[in-house]
Design an enzyme around this catalytic site. Sequence first.
Site, PDB file in Angstrom:
ATOM      1  N   HIS A 287       0.848  -1.182   0.000  1.00 44.31           N
ATOM      2  CA  HIS A 287       0.000   0.000   0.000  1.00 44.31           C
ATOM      3  C   HIS A 287       0.889   1.239   0.000  1.00 44.31           C
ATOM      4  O   HIS A 287       1.705   1.417   0.899  1.00 44.31           O
ATOM      5  CB  HIS A 287      -0.886  -0.021   1.252  1.00 44.31           C
ATOM      6  CG  HIS A 287      -2.007   0.967   1.231  1.00 44.31           C
ATOM      7  ND1 HIS A 287      -1.807   2.316   1.308  1.00 44.31           N
ATOM      8  CD2 HIS A 287      -3.350   0.794   1.140  1.00 44.31           C
ATOM      9  CE1 HIS A 287      -2.973   2.934   1.283  1.00 44.31           C
ATOM     10  NE2 HIS A 287      -3.928   2.020   1.181  1.00 44.31           N
ATOM     11  N   HIS A 330       0.597   1.692  11.590  1.00 40.62           N
ATOM     12  CA  HIS A 330       1.708   2.641  11.573  1.00 40.62           C
ATOM     13  C   HIS A 330       1.610   3.655  12.709  1.00 40.62           C
ATOM     14  O   HIS A 330       0.562   3.891  13.284  1.00 40.62           O
ATOM     15  CB  HIS A 330       1.802   3.355  10.217  1.00 40.62           C
ATOM     16  CG  HIS A 330       0.579   4.131   9.827  1.00 40.62           C
ATOM     17  ND1 HIS A 330      -0.602   3.546   9.480  1.00 40.62           N
ATOM     18  CD2 HIS A 330       0.378   5.471   9.706  1.00 40.62           C
ATOM     19  CE1 HIS A 330      -1.492   4.468   9.156  1.00 40.62           C
ATOM     20  NE2 HIS A 330      -0.922   5.649   9.299  1.00 40.62           N
ATOM     21  N   GLU A 336      -3.521  12.936  12.387  1.00 34.09           N
ATOM     22  CA  GLU A 336      -4.511  12.697  11.341  1.00 34.09           C
ATOM     23  C   GLU A 336      -5.939  12.846  11.866  1.00 34.09           C
ATOM     24  O   GLU A 336      -6.395  12.067  12.703  1.00 34.09           O
ATOM     25  CB  GLU A 336      -4.335  11.288  10.769  1.00 34.09           C
ATOM     26  CG  GLU A 336      -2.940  11.032  10.202  1.00 34.09           C
ATOM     27  CD  GLU A 336      -2.734   9.581   9.811  1.00 34.09           C
ATOM     28  OE1 GLU A 336      -3.683   8.783   9.976  1.00 34.09           O
ATOM     29  OE2 GLU A 336      -1.624   9.244   9.360  1.00 34.09           O
ATOM     30  N   TYR A 345     -15.093   3.279   4.765  1.00 31.22           N
ATOM     31  CA  TYR A 345     -13.644   3.393   4.670  1.00 31.22           C
ATOM     32  C   TYR A 345     -13.071   1.984   4.780  1.00 31.22           C
ATOM     33  O   TYR A 345     -13.442   1.233   5.684  1.00 31.22           O
ATOM     34  CB  TYR A 345     -13.121   4.286   5.781  1.00 31.22           C
ATOM     35  CG  TYR A 345     -11.611   4.439   5.793  1.00 31.22           C
ATOM     36  CD1 TYR A 345     -10.940   4.893   4.660  1.00 31.22           C
ATOM     37  CD2 TYR A 345     -10.871   4.136   6.931  1.00 31.22           C
ATOM     38  CE1 TYR A 345      -9.559   5.030   4.670  1.00 31.22           C
ATOM     39  CE2 TYR A 345      -9.498   4.282   6.942  1.00 31.22           C
ATOM     40  CZ  TYR A 345      -8.843   4.729   5.813  1.00 31.22           C
ATOM     41  OH  TYR A 345      -7.477   4.869   5.813  1.00 31.22           O
ATOM     42  N   HIS A 360      -6.191  10.334  15.069  1.00 25.70           N
ATOM     43  CA  HIS A 360      -5.013   9.549  15.435  1.00 25.70           C
ATOM     44  C   HIS A 360      -3.832  10.508  15.471  1.00 25.70           C
ATOM     45  O   HIS A 360      -3.322  10.935  14.431  1.00 25.70           O
ATOM     46  CB  HIS A 360      -4.790   8.419  14.424  1.00 25.70           C
ATOM     47  CG  HIS A 360      -5.965   7.500  14.305  1.00 25.70           C
ATOM     48  ND1 HIS A 360      -6.594   7.225  13.108  1.00 25.70           N
ATOM     49  CD2 HIS A 360      -6.655   6.813  15.253  1.00 25.70           C
ATOM     50  CE1 HIS A 360      -7.603   6.400  13.317  1.00 25.70           C
ATOM     51  NE2 HIS A 360      -7.654   6.132  14.614  1.00 25.70           N
ATOM     52  N   HIS A 366      -2.082   3.209  14.897  1.00 25.00           N
ATOM     53  CA  HIS A 366      -3.413   3.005  14.341  1.00 25.00           C
ATOM     54  C   HIS A 366      -3.306   2.165  13.082  1.00 25.00           C
ATOM     55  O   HIS A 366      -2.218   1.869  12.597  1.00 25.00           O
ATOM     56  CB  HIS A 366      -4.117   4.340  14.060  1.00 25.00           C
ATOM     57  CG  HIS A 366      -3.294   5.322  13.281  1.00 25.00           C
ATOM     58  ND1 HIS A 366      -2.241   6.014  13.835  1.00 25.00           N
ATOM     59  CD2 HIS A 366      -3.363   5.731  11.990  1.00 25.00           C
ATOM     60  CE1 HIS A 366      -1.703   6.815  12.926  1.00 25.00           C
ATOM     61  NE2 HIS A 366      -2.359   6.651  11.786  1.00 25.00           N
TER      62      HIS A 366
END
Length: 435
Positions: A287, A330, A336, A345, A360, A366
């Site tokens: 990703h 991560h 964020e 989502y 986060h 998270h």
Amino acid sequence: MTLTYMTGFGNEFATEALPGALPEGRNSPQNCAYGLYAEQFSGTAFTAPNALNARSWLYRIRPSVKHMQRFDPISLPLWKSAPSDYSDAPLGQFRWDPIQIPDSKTTFVEGIRTITTAGSVLDHSGMAAHIYMLNESMEDFYFFNADGEMLLVPELGRLRLETEFGVIEIEPLEICLLPRGMMFRVICLNKAARGYICENYGQRFTLPERGPIGANGLANPRDFKTPVAAFEDKETPSRVTAKWGGRFYETGIGHSPLDVVAWHGNYAPVKYDLRQFNTIGSISFDHPDPSIFTVLTAPSGEPGTANIDFAIFPPRWMVAEDTFRPPWYHRNIMSEFMGLIQGQYDAKEKGFVPGGISLHNMMLPHGPDAFGFDKASKADLAPQKLEETMAFMFETRLPQIVTEFAANHDSLQKDYIACWDGLEKKFDGTIERKT
């Protein structure tokens, strides 16, 4: 109402609502056509480099000194500015259900609720993340924000933004960027409306550098729209509210301040349809970083580190080989703030709904919840299309401090942390990795 726009981001525009209202060539603004007044509206220092310099010339019925008499302080207690005066919220990951629109008559300015603040409004650094909720139009009521530009992200209902530069209409899946200091009012085109606001205290939003992506992809400048000139010549008692230095002030005037008959320059409001975003993704494995979804960025002065990034997660093909598709777990330097405009989502299919919010903060871990991890681990790695989804993120290099309103609101999901409870230990040191 049929609206006309000019296209391009940061372009030099020239527009007039009456023929000949714009001076041509060396025609002096000393005696403007139609008895108008010339006025410069600057969004940067006069001596800012050419690539950054932002200003527009306005030709208006009255100079703005006639629209801004002595202001008296007023209170809008739920609209907060950084630095935060509240520090009792626990440290951790947060998520909120949609906050309900009030039953009482509420205008755009009255319906703003601050969720987080970061940095300092007085130092012109950082931001605030708000929601807006309204069910009443601003009739003979105008507003300007001297503290920062405002990025509006509708989630429910349509708005008409009547500004000094012209008229913009927006709906969910569109955004609007309102410059610092610009006068406007908001008309509610449905019974009610709700959405998100990023109030940017720092350098102006701009398009991100594409780097190795090259000339194409992400948001294209030509898809941004700026209104043509429109004006009001209306003699009615009106009120003007200002946000300045984190405080609010109000004054009364006897006319509309939206009296710009013509303008030219590059400091103006814009709208953008998020459905025009050209999504870039992986075609091999892993990703990519969320930076490939950046629509707008506000620089911090530190190369490669934004004061704010505005990123979206739109419908897209998920094409990759032998890999985990959702965002990986991560911890990172950025904080964020996320919202959902429609659909689901992919990393949080349960509990995160349109109108909701998650936070986060920097260096707090998270990633996908247990359901998302299990689903992705078993998914067929053939090409997949994510449909009917649109999430976004206000991401800043600064810690986002939760307000007292948000920390104590009933919509706060007290059990959000439990979404990771199902992530059980799977380690077995006797089993080699499959190749």
